[in-house]
Design an enzyme around this catalytic site. Structure first.
Site, short mmCIF file in Angstrom:
data_model
loop_
_atom_site.label_atom_id
_atom_site.label_comp_id
_atom_site.label_asym_id
_atom_site.label_seq_id
_atom_site.Cartn_x
_atom_site.Cartn_y
_atom_site.Cartn_z
N HIS A 1 0.86 -1.19 0.00
CA HIS A 1 0.00 0.00 0.00
C HIS A 1 0.89 1.23 0.00
O HIS A 1 1.95 1.24 0.61
CB HIS A 1 -0.89 0.01 1.25
CG HIS A 1 -2.06 0.92 1.12
ND1 HIS A 1 -1.98 2.26 1.37
CD2 HIS A 1 -3.33 0.67 0.73
CE1 HIS A 1 -3.16 2.81 1.16
NE2 HIS A 1 -4.00 1.89 0.76
N ASP B 1 -7.88 -5.42 0.09
CA ASP B 1 -8.35 -6.31 -0.99
C ASP B 1 -7.97 -7.76 -0.77
O ASP B 1 -8.38 -8.62 -1.56
CB ASP B 1 -7.77 -5.82 -2.32
CG ASP B 1 -8.30 -4.44 -2.67
OD1 ASP B 1 -7.50 -3.53 -2.86
OD2 ASP B 1 -9.53 -4.28 -2.67
C1 SDX Z 1 -6.25 -0.04 -2.88
O1 SDX Z 1 -4.47 4.50 -2.14
C2 SDX Z 1 -5.39 3.85 -1.48
O2 SDX Z 1 -5.75 4.20 -0.39
C3 SDX Z 1 -5.97 2.68 -2.20
C4 SDX Z 1 -6.98 1.85 -1.40
C5 SDX Z 1 -8.24 2.62 -1.13
O3 SDX Z 1 -8.96 2.24 -0.19
O4 SDX Z 1 -8.59 3.53 -1.92
O5 SDX Z 1 -6.40 1.44 -0.17
C6 SDX Z 1 -7.40 0.60 -2.16
O6 SDX Z 1 -6.01 0.29 -4.01
C7 SDX Z 1 -5.36 -1.00 -2.11
C8 SDX Z 1 -4.13 -1.49 -2.96
C9 SDX Z 1 -4.62 -2.60 -3.89
N1 SDX Z 1 -3.58 -2.94 -4.87
C10 SDX Z 1 -2.94 -4.13 -4.79
O7 SDX Z 1 -3.09 -4.96 -3.89
C11 SDX Z 1 -2.01 -4.38 -5.97
C12 SDX Z 1 -0.66 -4.91 -5.46
N2 SDX Z 1 0.01 -3.82 -4.72
C13 SDX Z 1 0.82 -2.94 -5.46
O8 SDX Z 1 0.81 -2.88 -6.79
C14 SDX Z 1 1.39 -1.76 -4.68
O9 SDX Z 1 1.70 -2.19 -3.44
C15 SDX Z 1 0.52 -0.52 -4.60
C16 SDX Z 1 0.10 -0.05 -5.96
C17 SDX Z 1 -0.67 -0.79 -3.78
C18 SDX Z 1 1.35 0.58 -3.93
O10 SDX Z 1 2.38 0.87 -4.79
P1 SDX Z 1 3.45 2.04 -4.43
O11 SDX Z 1 3.13 2.70 -3.17
O12 SDX Z 1 3.63 2.89 -5.64
O13 SDX Z 1 4.71 1.22 -4.11
P2 SDX Z 1 5.71 0.73 -5.20
O14 SDX Z 1 4.98 0.18 -6.37
O15 SDX Z 1 6.70 1.80 -5.42
O16 SDX Z 1 6.38 -0.52 -4.45
C19 SDX Z 1 7.41 -0.29 -3.50
C20 SDX Z 1 8.29 -1.53 -3.61
C21 SDX Z 1 8.67 -1.84 -5.06
O17 SDX Z 1 9.92 -2.53 -5.01
P3 SDX Z 1 11.25 -1.65 -5.40
O18 SDX Z 1 11.03 -1.10 -6.78
O19 SDX Z 1 11.29 -0.53 -4.34
O20 SDX Z 1 12.36 -2.63 -5.30
O21 SDX Z 1 7.55 -2.68 -3.14
C22 SDX Z 1 7.37 -3.59 -4.20
C23 SDX Z 1 7.64 -2.84 -5.51
O22 SDX Z 1 8.12 -3.73 -6.50
N3 SDX Z 1 5.98 -4.03 -4.14
C24 SDX Z 1 5.57 -5.27 -4.30
C25 SDX Z 1 4.19 -5.23 -4.10
N4 SDX Z 1 3.80 -3.98 -3.85
C26 SDX Z 1 4.91 -3.23 -3.87
N5 SDX Z 1 6.23 -6.42 -4.59
C27 SDX Z 1 5.48 -7.54 -4.67
N6 SDX Z 1 4.14 -7.59 -4.48
C28 SDX Z 1 3.47 -6.45 -4.20
N7 SDX Z 1 2.15 -6.49 -4.02
#
Ligand code: SDX
Length: 431
Positions: A308, A366
Site C-alpha cells: 500500500h 483487498d
Molecule cells: C487499494 O491509495 C489507497 O488508499 C488505495 C486503497 C483505497 O482504499 O482507496 O487502499 C485501495 O487500491 C489497495 C491497494 C490494492 N492494490 C494491490 O493490492 C495491488 C498490489 N500492490 C501494489 O501494486 C502496490 O503495493 C501498490 C500499488 C498498492 C502501492 O504501490 P506504491 O506505493 O507505488 O509502491 P511501489 O509500487 O513503489 O512498491 C514499492 C516496492 C517496489 O519494489 P522496489 O522497486 O522498491 O524494489 O515494493 C514492491 C515494488 O516492486 N511491491 C511489491 C508489491 N507492492 C509493492 N512487490 C510484490 N508484491 C506487491 N504487491
C-alpha cells in the site's frame, strides 16, 4: 489548517526562498509551495504524488505507520463494530454522527432514491452480456447526467445534496442490475422495506420464481464491507473525482470518472485480481513459487492484495475483513476453504519473508474481501463494483468538500519537459 510561524528555506542559485510550514491536526507538516513557481521560477517534481498533499481535508485520516484509519476522527475498528453503512455515510458527508431523527430522515431519503428512471434500464441492454460490470457502471453512472437535470448545477447546494443522495441510493441498484444483466436474469427492483445492505443482496440474488430471504448475518457482513470501503483519503480514484470536479463537471460525470480509475488492478481492481491469483496458486505447496515471482525484479507479477502506498503496517481494514471472512465462511458452513487456506498461509509466509518485511508490504483491504464476497455467491467480476458502490459516499464527500473551498481552483499540474525544443517544419521531400 494551522499556519505556523515556522518556515523552510530553499536556497537556489544563491537566492533564498521561504516556504511556510503548515501544521495539520495530526500527521506530517506540509511545506506550502503555492508561491514557489512565482518566486523562484521552478516546479517541484513528484509524479506519483508520494510526497505531495494535493488538498486540505477534514474527512479521513490514515496513519500508515500505525495502521490507523479515522473517518471524521472515529477509528474504523469502532465504526465497523458499532455503526452501520448509512450512519457512516451521514458521518462522512456531514462531519458528525447523526442523532436518531437525523438518521431516520437520512435513511428515509436514501431509501426513496434507490429506484432508477425506468428509461435508464435500457442502457444496460446496449452492453454485451459478457461486459465487465465495471464497464456498465461507468457508462450508466455517466449517463445519469442525461436524466437528473434537476441535480446538475454544482453551484446550487440543494442540487449538490440531491445528487449526493441519488448516487448513494442508486449505485447499489445499478451494480445489482449490471450483475443480473450479465447472468441473463431479470433485474430486481429495490424494496423500501429492506435496509441498505439487505436491499443490495436482495437485488443481486432474488429471482421472481421463488421467495428470497436475506440472512441477517450476511447482510451485516455486507454492510461491514461497505463501511470498510467507504472512504480512504486522497487515493487515486478520489483524486480523480476531485480533479474532475475542479473543472466544474457535473457530479455524475465526476463519480463515473472515479469508477473508471478504481477499476485498475493496482487500485480497486485488486480484489478481483487477488482472488484470481489465490485461485491460480491453488494450493499451499505452490506458494513459494509465487513468492519468488513477486520478488523477481524481472517478473512483473506482484502479490495482489499486498502492499500500500500509505500503510507500512497492517491495513486496519484487512484485519477486520479477515475476522469477517472466518465468520461468514463459518456461517455458510464452508470449512477448509482451499482459497482461504492459501490466503492465510501466503500471508504467514510473506510476513516472515525479508523482502516483504523490508519493503513493509502487508495485506491490504483487498486481500480478504474477495474470499467473503465469493462465499456470498458473487462472481469475481462483481468485487470491484461492490468496492465502487461502497466508495461512492467517500467520493461524494470529498467532492462536496472540494466545492466548498472558496479558494478552490481547477487542478492543473505542470511537468518536467524533456522533449525537443522548438524546431521548424520539414517538408516531406526533406525528411
Ligand atoms: C487499494 O491509495 C489507497 O488508499 C488505495 C486503497 C483505497 O482504499 O482507496 O487502499 C485501495 O487500491 C489497495 C491497494 C490494492 N492494490 C494491490 O493490492 C495491488 C498490489 N500492490 C501494489 O501494486 C502496490 O503495493 C501498490 C500499488 C498498492 C502501492 O504501490 P506504491 O506505493 O507505488 O509502491 P511501489 O509500487 O513503489 O512498491 C514499492 C516496492 C517496489 O519494489 P522496489 O522497486 O522498491 O524494489 O515494493 C514492491 C515494488 O516492486 N511491491 C511489491 C508489491 N507492492 C509493492 N512487490 C510484490 N508484491 C506487491 N504487491
Amino acid at each position: 489548517m494551522a499556519e505556523t510561524q515556522r518556515v523552510a528555506t530553499l536556497t537556489l542559485d544563491g537566492k533564498t526562498y521561504e516556504l511556510p510550514v503548515l501544521s495539520p491536526t495530526v500527521g506530517p507538516d506540509v511545506l506550502d509551495i503555492r508561491k514557489l513557481y512565482g518566486q523562484a521560477d521552478v516546479f517541484t517534481f513528484d509524479p506519483g504524488f508520494t510526497s505531495t498533499a494535493a488538498c486540505e481535508s477534514e474527512i479521513t485520516y490514515i496513519d500508515g505507520d500505525k495502521g490507523e484509519l479515522l473517518y471524521r476522527g472515529y477509528p474504523i475498528e469502532q465504526l465497523a463494530e458499532k455503526s452501520h453503512y448509512l450512519e457512516v455515510c451521514y458521518l462522512l458527508l456531514n462531519g458528525e454522527l447523526p442523532n436518531e431523527k437525523q438518521m431516520n430522515d437520512f435513511e428515509y431519503r436514501i431509501t426513496r432514491h434507490t429506484m432508477l428512471h425506468e428509461q435508464i434500464l435500457m442502457f444496460f441492454r446496449g452492453f454485451r452480456r459478457d461486459s465487465h460490470p465495471m464497464a456498465t457502471m461507468v457508462g450508466v453512472v455517466g449517463a445519469m447526467s442525461s436524466f437528473y437535470h434537476d441535480s446538475l448545477d454544482i453551484n446550487d447546494p440543494w442540487q449538490r445534496e440531491v445528487a449526493a443522495m441519488r448516487m448513494i441510493a442508486k449505485l447499489p441498484t445499478i451494480a445489482a442490475m449490471a450483475y443480473k444483466y450479465s447472468i441473463g436474469q431479470p433485474m430486481v427492483y429495490p424494496r423500501n422495506d429492506l435496509d441498505y445492505a439487505s436491499n443490495f443482496l436482495h437485488m443481486c440474488f432474488s429471482v421472481p420464481a421463488e421467495p428470497y430471504v436475506v440472512k441477517p448475518e450476511l447482510a451485516k457482513a455486507m454492510d461491514r464491507i461497505m463501511m470498510l470501503h467507504a472512504d480512504h483519503e486522497q487515493n487515486a480514484s478520489t483524486s480523480t473525482v476531485r480533479l474532475a470536479g475542479s473543472s466544474g463537471a457535473n457530479p455524475f460525470a465526476c463519480i463515473a470518472a472515479g469508477i473508471a480509475c478504481l477499476w485498475g488492478p493496482a487500485h480497486g481492481g485488486a480484489n478481483q485480481a487477488c482472488l484470481e491469483m489465490l485461485r491460480e496458486i491453488g494450493s499451499v505447496d505452490r506458494i513459494p513459487e509465487y513468492i519468488a515471482r513477486a520478488k523477481d525484479k524481472n517478473d512483473p507479477f506482484r502479490l495482489m492484495g499486498f502492499g500500500h502506498r500509505v500503510y507500512k503496517n497492517f491495513d486496519p481494514r484487512a484485519k477486520v475483513m479477515k475476522e469477517s471472512a472466518d465468520e461468514v465462511l463459518d456461517l455458510l458452513g464452508i470449512h477448509d476453504n482451499p482459497i482461504l487456506q492459501v490466503a492465510k498461509e501466503l500471508e504467514k509466509i510473506a510476513l516472515e519473508d525479508d523482502y516483504f518485511v523490508s519493503k513493509k508490504l502487508y495485506p491490504n483491504v483487498d486481500f480478504y474481501s474477495g474470499i467473503i464476497l465469493e462465499a456470498m455467491g458473487f462472481p469475481t467480476a462483481m468485487f470491484t463494483p461492490i468496492f465502487a458502490l461502497s466508495r461512492t459516499v467517500g467520493w461524494i464527500s470529498q467532492w462536496k468538500e472540494m466545492l466548498g473551498d472558496p479558494t478552490g481552483k481547477i487542478g492543473r499540474p505542470r511537468q518536467l519537459y524533456t522533449g525537443l525544443p522548438a524546431r521548424d517544419y520539414r517538408e516531406v521531400k526533406d525528411r
